[in-house]
Scaffold this motif. Structure first.
Motif, PDB file in Angstrom:
ATOM      1  N   ALA A  10       0.843  -1.197   0.000  1.00  0.00           N
ATOM      2  CA  ALA A  10       0.000   0.000   0.000  1.00  0.00           C
ATOM      3  C   ALA A  10       0.878   1.246   0.000  1.00  0.00           C
ATOM      4  O   ALA A  10       2.094   1.171   0.170  1.00  0.00           O
ATOM      5  CB  ALA A  10      -0.909  -0.005   1.230  1.00  0.00           C
ATOM      6  N   GLN A  11       0.218   2.377  -0.166  1.00  0.00           N
ATOM      7  CA  GLN A  11       0.884   3.685  -0.164  1.00  0.00           C
ATOM      8  C   GLN A  11       0.045   4.638   0.667  1.00  0.00           C
ATOM      9  O   GLN A  11      -1.185   4.541   0.677  1.00  0.00           O
ATOM     10  CB  GLN A  11       0.991   4.192  -1.601  1.00  0.00           C
ATOM     11  N   ARG A  12       0.712   5.545   1.385  1.00  0.00           N
ATOM     12  CA  ARG A  12      -0.016   6.553   2.154  1.00  0.00           C
ATOM     13  C   ARG A  12       0.792   7.845   2.187  1.00  0.00           C
ATOM     14  O   ARG A  12       2.002   7.844   1.941  1.00  0.00           O
ATOM     15  CB  ARG A  12      -0.288   6.080   3.587  1.00  0.00           C
ATOM     16  N   LEU A  13       0.101   8.913   2.521  1.00  0.00           N
ATOM     17  CA  LEU A  13       0.736  10.209   2.708  1.00  0.00           C
ATOM     18  C   LEU A  13       0.827  10.442   4.212  1.00  0.00           C
ATOM     19  O   LEU A  13      -0.178  10.540   4.899  1.00  0.00           O
ATOM     20  CB  LEU A  13      -0.096  11.304   2.035  1.00  0.00           C
ATOM     21  N   ALA A  14       2.041  10.492   4.733  1.00  0.00           N
ATOM     22  CA  ALA A  14       2.275  10.639   6.171  1.00  0.00           C
ATOM     23  C   ALA A  14       2.424  12.112   6.535  1.00  0.00           C
ATOM     24  O   ALA A  14       2.344  12.992   5.678  1.00  0.00           O
ATOM     25  CB  ALA A  14       3.516   9.848   6.577  1.00  0.00           C
ATOM     26  N   LYS A  15       2.680  12.356   7.813  1.00  0.00           N
ATOM     27  CA  LYS A  15       2.890  13.722   8.289  1.00  0.00           C
ATOM     28  C   LYS A  15       3.953  14.419   7.452  1.00  0.00           C
ATOM     29  O   LYS A  15       4.944  13.809   7.071  1.00  0.00           O
ATOM     30  CB  LYS A  15       3.343  13.718   9.746  1.00  0.00           C
ATOM     31  N   GLY A  16       3.732  15.689   7.205  1.00  0.00           N
ATOM     32  CA  GLY A  16       4.690  16.465   6.434  1.00  0.00           C
ATOM     33  C   GLY A  16       4.616  16.208   4.940  1.00  0.00           C
ATOM     34  O   GLY A  16       5.492  16.625   4.198  1.00  0.00           O
ATOM     35  N   GLY A  17       3.588  15.478   4.496  1.00  0.00           N
ATOM     36  CA  GLY A  17       3.425  15.214   3.073  1.00  0.00           C
ATOM     37  C   GLY A  17       4.394  14.185   2.521  1.00  0.00           C
ATOM     38  O   GLY A  17       4.644  14.145   1.322  1.00  0.00           O
ATOM     39  N   ILE A  18       4.943  13.337   3.390  1.00  0.00           N
ATOM     40  CA  ILE A  18       5.910  12.325   2.965  1.00  0.00           C
ATOM     41  C   ILE A  18       5.166  11.065   2.517  1.00  0.00           C
ATOM     42  O   ILE A  18       4.352  10.519   3.259  1.00  0.00           O
ATOM     43  CB  ILE A  18       6.878  11.979   4.114  1.00  0.00           C
ATOM     44  N   THR A  19       5.456  10.601   1.311  1.00  0.00           N
ATOM     45  CA  THR A  19       4.866   9.372   0.807  1.00  0.00           C
ATOM     46  C   THR A  19       5.586   8.192   1.437  1.00  0.00           C
ATOM     47  O   THR A  19       6.818   8.143   1.462  1.00  0.00           O
ATOM     48  CB  THR A  19       4.983   9.291  -0.724  1.00  0.00           C
ATOM     49  N   GLN A  20       4.797   7.252   1.956  1.00  0.00           N
ATOM     50  CA  GLN A  20       5.354   6.033   2.534  1.00  0.00           C
ATOM     51  C   GLN A  20       4.706   4.833   1.858  1.00  0.00           C
ATOM     52  O   GLN A  20       3.569   4.899   1.400  1.00  0.00           O
ATOM     53  CB  GLN A  20       5.088   5.961   4.034  1.00  0.00           C
ATOM     54  N   TYR A  21       5.452   3.729   1.836  1.00  0.00           N
ATOM     55  CA  TYR A  21       4.971   2.486   1.239  1.00  0.00           C
ATOM     56  C   TYR A  21       4.957   1.397   2.299  1.00  0.00           C
ATOM     57  O   TYR A  21       5.896   1.270   3.081  1.00  0.00           O
ATOM     58  CB  TYR A  21       5.874   2.068   0.079  1.00  0.00           C
ATOM     59  N   ASN A  22       3.882   0.607   2.315  1.00  0.00           N
ATOM     60  CA  ASN A  22       3.785  -0.517   3.222  1.00  0.00           C
ATOM     61  C   ASN A  22       4.487  -1.691   2.545  1.00  0.00           C
ATOM     62  O   ASN A  22       4.100  -2.125   1.467  1.00  0.00           O
ATOM     63  CB  ASN A  22       2.318  -0.838   3.507  1.00  0.00           C
ATOM     64  N   VAL A  23       5.531  -2.189   3.201  1.00  0.00           N
ATOM     65  CA  VAL A  23       6.400  -3.198   2.605  1.00  0.00           C
ATOM     66  C   VAL A  23       6.196  -4.555   3.271  1.00  0.00           C
ATOM     67  O   VAL A  23       6.223  -4.673   4.495  1.00  0.00           O
ATOM     68  CB  VAL A  23       7.885  -2.785   2.751  1.00  0.00           C
ATOM     69  N   LYS A  24       5.996  -5.579   2.450  1.00  0.00           N
ATOM     70  CA  LYS A  24       5.996  -6.979   2.888  1.00  0.00           C
ATOM     71  C   LYS A  24       7.429  -7.448   2.707  1.00  0.00           C
ATOM     72  O   LYS A  24       7.993  -7.382   1.626  1.00  0.00           O
ATOM     73  CB  LYS A  24       5.033  -7.796   2.027  1.00  0.00           C
ATOM     74  N   TRP A  25       8.047  -7.902   3.806  1.00  0.00           N
ATOM     75  CA  TRP A  25       9.453  -8.309   3.788  1.00  0.00           C
ATOM     76  C   TRP A  25       9.583  -9.798   3.509  1.00  0.00           C
ATOM     77  O   TRP A  25       8.845 -10.611   4.070  1.00  0.00           O
ATOM     78  CB  TRP A  25      10.119  -7.949   5.112  1.00  0.00           C
ATOM     79  N   ALA A  26      10.532 -10.161   2.649  1.00  0.00           N
ATOM     80  CA  ALA A  26      10.782 -11.559   2.305  1.00  0.00           C
ATOM     81  C   ALA A  26      11.192 -12.323   3.562  1.00  0.00           C
ATOM     82  O   ALA A  26      12.041 -11.866   4.328  1.00  0.00           O
ATOM     83  CB  ALA A  26      11.878 -11.651   1.247  1.00  0.00           C
ATOM     84  N   GLY A  27      10.552 -13.469   3.777  1.00  0.00           N
ATOM     85  CA  GLY A  27      10.882 -14.307   4.916  1.00  0.00           C
ATOM     86  C   GLY A  27      10.192 -13.922   6.213  1.00  0.00           C
ATOM     87  O   GLY A  27      10.439 -14.532   7.250  1.00  0.00           O
ATOM     88  N   PHE A  28       9.340 -12.897   6.165  1.00  0.00           N
ATOM     89  CA  PHE A  28       8.623 -12.447   7.358  1.00  0.00           C
ATOM     90  C   PHE A  28       7.121 -12.537   7.123  1.00  0.00           C
ATOM     91  O   PHE A  28       6.649 -12.522   5.995  1.00  0.00           O
ATOM     92  CB  PHE A  28       9.003 -10.996   7.702  1.00  0.00           C
TER      93      PHE A  28
END
Length: 56
Positions: A10-28
Protein backbone atom coordinates in the motif's frame (compact mmCIF):
# COMPACT_ATOMS: atom_id res chain seq x y z
CA UNK A 1 20.89 -5.06 8.90
CA UNK A 2 19.59 -5.19 5.34
CA UNK A 3 16.18 -6.73 4.69
CA UNK A 4 14.83 -7.81 1.31
CA UNK A 5 11.44 -6.40 0.33
CA UNK A 6 9.08 -8.94 -1.22
CA UNK A 7 6.23 -6.67 -2.29
CA UNK A 8 4.73 -3.21 -1.88
CA UNK A 9 1.29 -3.57 -0.30
CA UNK A 10 0.00 0.00 0.00
CA UNK A 11 0.88 3.68 -0.16
CA UNK A 12 -0.02 6.55 2.15
CA UNK A 13 0.74 10.21 2.71
CA UNK A 14 2.27 10.64 6.17
CA UNK A 15 2.89 13.72 8.29
CA UNK A 16 4.69 16.47 6.43
CA UNK A 17 3.42 15.21 3.07
CA UNK A 18 5.91 12.33 2.97
CA UNK A 19 4.87 9.37 0.81
CA UNK A 20 5.35 6.03 2.53
CA UNK A 21 4.97 2.49 1.24
CA UNK A 22 3.78 -0.52 3.22
CA UNK A 23 6.40 -3.20 2.61
CA UNK A 24 6.00 -6.98 2.89
CA UNK A 25 9.45 -8.31 3.79
CA UNK A 26 10.78 -11.56 2.30
CA UNK A 27 10.88 -14.31 4.92
CA UNK A 28 8.62 -12.45 7.36
CA UNK A 29 4.91 -12.64 8.12
CA UNK A 30 2.39 -9.93 7.17
CA UNK A 31 2.30 -8.77 10.80
CA UNK A 32 5.92 -7.65 10.31
CA UNK A 33 5.11 -5.32 7.39
CA UNK A 34 6.37 -1.76 7.89
CA UNK A 35 5.70 1.69 6.46
CA UNK A 36 8.85 3.02 4.78
CA UNK A 37 9.69 6.30 3.04
CA UNK A 38 10.98 6.00 -0.50
CA UNK A 39 14.55 6.80 0.56
CA UNK A 40 14.59 3.48 2.48
CA UNK A 41 13.65 1.62 -0.70
CA UNK A 42 16.66 2.32 -2.91
CA UNK A 43 16.79 -0.23 -5.72
CA UNK A 44 13.06 -1.00 -5.44
CA UNK A 45 11.91 1.28 -8.23
CA UNK A 46 10.54 -1.65 -10.28
CA UNK A 47 8.61 -2.95 -7.28
CA UNK A 48 7.08 0.50 -6.67
CA UNK A 49 6.19 0.81 -10.38
CA UNK A 50 4.50 -2.63 -10.26
CA UNK A 51 2.49 -1.55 -7.21
CA UNK A 52 1.35 1.65 -8.94
CA UNK A 53 0.38 -0.35 -12.04
CA UNK A 54 -1.69 -2.78 -9.92
CA UNK A 55 -3.47 0.15 -8.27
CA UNK A 56 -4.71 1.61 -11.57
Amino acid sequence: DVYEPERIIAQRLAKGGITQYNVKWAGFENKDNTWEPIEHLAGCEDMIAEFKEREK
